[in-house]
Enzyme design. Structure first.
Site, PDB file in Angstrom:
ATOM      1  N   ASP A 145       1.011  -1.083   0.105  1.00  0.00           N
ATOM      2  CA  ASP A 145      -0.202   0.213   0.056  1.00  0.00           C
ATOM      3  C   ASP A 145       0.903   1.245  -0.111  1.00  0.00           C
ATOM      4  OD1 ASP A 145      -2.615   1.257  -0.062  1.00  0.00           O
ATOM      5  OD2 ASP A 145      -3.367   0.114   1.485  1.00  0.00           O
ATOM      6  N   ASP A 203     -10.608   2.803  -3.116  1.00  0.00           N
ATOM      7  CA  ASP A 203     -11.195   1.619  -2.492  1.00  0.00           C
ATOM      8  C   ASP A 203     -12.475   1.548  -2.921  1.00  0.00           C
ATOM      9  OD1 ASP A 203      -8.610   1.793  -1.015  1.00  0.00           O
ATOM     10  OD2 ASP A 203      -9.768   1.413   0.992  1.00  0.00           O
TER      11      ASP A 203
HETATM   12  C1  GLA Z   1      -6.272   1.175   1.677  1.00  0.00           C
HETATM   13  C2  GLA Z   1      -6.198   0.186   0.673  1.00  0.00           C
HETATM   14  C3  GLA Z   1      -7.366  -0.807   1.005  1.00  0.00           C
HETATM   15  C4  GLA Z   1      -6.893  -1.562   2.157  1.00  0.00           C
HETATM   16  C5  GLA Z   1      -6.621  -0.418   3.406  1.00  0.00           C
HETATM   17  C6  GLA Z   1      -6.140  -1.130   4.651  1.00  0.00           C
HETATM   18  O1  GLA Z   1      -7.119   1.810   1.831  1.00  0.00           O
HETATM   19  O2  GLA Z   1      -6.717   0.852  -0.477  1.00  0.00           O
HETATM   20  O3  GLA Z   1      -7.576  -1.877   0.133  1.00  0.00           O
HETATM   21  O4  GLA Z   1      -5.723  -2.182   2.027  1.00  0.00           O
HETATM   22  O5  GLA Z   1      -5.632   0.581   2.872  1.00  0.00           O
HETATM   23  O6  GLA Z   1      -5.839  -0.279   5.618  1.00  0.00           O
END
Ligand code: GLA
Length: 401
Positions: A145, A203
């Site tokens: 990430d 997301d």
């Molecule tokens: C980000 C990513 C998500 C998830 C969260 C976890 O938002 O885009 O897919 O992995 O972090 O904290």
């Protein structure tokens, strides 16, 4: 001496052939985040592995169980990152052993900064040691990430390359999933720094349309729109990632139901499966597959649809018709068949959508198979028209025989 060298060479060859490789086609699996957020532990992961086998998802092609954020504990005196001892008391290696014993693979998560998106300890500056730890635990996948890391794309490239190099150095094949969500155009550089998949969107939420794209959250249709022009970047082992499948969540997910996302209809879930398959996005389920409802399971395990996602040619579908709420998406498959999706974006009306096959350079008559009805719906056709319900995607295969 010569014989010894030859023997050694053969041994190395045999060993390297036995190594599990990262597959050429988009990864398929299940990930913790949408449903459970940080509410995860080793028992849950074991149960998900069991469910993946028992529901028939494994037989349909799903193979990775991916532990997302909030598995982490502290670094020990040698800087080796430990899992949270209350969530994973048996340790990650034993857990990987269990998942492997079910014929599946295990994935893990970190971030290219000091802390992850949810505030756990991350890997920046510790790439080598963490990559080796993940390899020692026998992980097969790393989602990496970008929360807390510098804005600029050059920094992202450097940070992703550092982890990718460290993973390679371990000698253990691990699928490398880049997750910077799209602002730094990862489709242009992710493959060059060893990325197998790269998120193209913020997301996903458990909703059809989340309105404005740059709100930081997306519905199904918002993810699709972001990928219209990215088809040229997809190729075997390198895929645009539109985020997890929300199929079956029905408004119950911890993360996926934030910001008013209260679930989709079965037609919308089915459309997501069709679209993710047409666009070669990873098929990563996220609902509680231990308690999945029969319709959602049927959607996730439709082998004719999965075959469109897993097609060896690796073409990502292109939008070839857009007329107001009517869209047609198409891609050529290995062997000369075509996959075509007829999408109705209208919220209320049934629309008739047509494709003249000449538009995809097919100039002889073809049979058409509906991949959700599992039947031939037209023989010797030069065009195909269908009535498409609101938010539905009718997915067909135009057969080259
Ligand atoms: C980000 C990513 C998500 C998830 C969260 C976890 O938002 O885009 O897919 O992995 O972090 O904290």
């Amino acid at each position: 001496m010569k014989k010894l060298v030859l023997l050694l060479f053969v041994l190395i060859l045999v060993l390297s052939c036995n190594k599990e490789q990262v597959t050429d086609t988009p990864p398929m699996g299940w990930m913790t985040w949408n449903m459970f957020g940080g509410d995860i532990n080793e028992q849950l992961i074991r149960e998900m592995a069991d469910a993946m086998v028992e529901t028939g998802m494994k037989d349909a092609g799903y193979e990775y169980i991916i532990i997302d954020d909030l598995w982490q504990g502290e670094r020990d005196e040698n800087d080796v990152l430990q899992p949270d001892p209350t969530k994973f008391p048996g340790g990650m290696k034993a857990l990987a052993g269990y998942v492997h014993s079910r014929g599946l693979k295990l994935g893990i998560y970190s971030d290219a900064a000091e802390y992850t998106c949810a505030g756990a300890i991350a890997s920046y500056g510790y790439e080598k040691i963490d990559a080796q730890t993940f390899a020692d635990w026998e992980m097969d996948y790393l989602k990496y990430d970008y929360c807390g890391a510098p804005e600029h794309r050059d920094s992202a490239i450097v940070r992703y390359k550092a982890m990718s190099d460290a993973l390679k150095k371990t000698g253990r094949p691990m699928l490398f999933a880049i997750c910077e969500w799209g602002p730094r155009t990862p489709w242009e550089w992710a493959a060059n720094v060893g990325g197998n998949v790269w998120r193209t969107t913020w997301d996903i939420r458990d909703i059809w349309d989340h309105g404005q794209y740059d709100s930081g959250h997306n519905g199904i249709i918002n993810c699709l729109d972001k990928n219209v022009n990215l088809w040229q970047y997809a190729k075997p082992r390198h895929w645009n990632d539109m985020d997890m499948l929300v199929v079956g969540l029905k408004g119950t997910g911890q993360a996926s139901s934030a910001s008013g996302a209260n679930g989709c209809s079965d037609i919308e879930y089915q459309s997501q499966m069709s679209l993710w398959s047409l666009l070669n996005s990873p098929l990563i389920a996220s609902c509680d597959i231990r308690n999945i409802d029969p319709r959602s399971l049927e959607i996730l395990t439709n082998k004719e649809v999965i075959a469109i996602n897993q097609d060896k040619l690796g073409n990502q579908a292109q939008r070839i018709i857009k007329e107001s709420d009517k869209e047609v998406w198409a891609k050529e498959l290995a062997g000369g068949d075509w996959a075509v999706g007829f999408l109705n974006r209208n919220d209320n009306e049934i629309l008739e959508i047509s494709l003249d096959f000449a538009k995809i350079s097919i100039n002889s008559s073809r049979n058409v198979r509906d991949l959700w009805k599992h039947e031939i719906v037209g023989k010797k056709l030069m065009e195909y028209s269908c009535e498409v319900k609101p938010h539905e995607v009718i997915l067909v295969r135009i057969i080259n025989r």
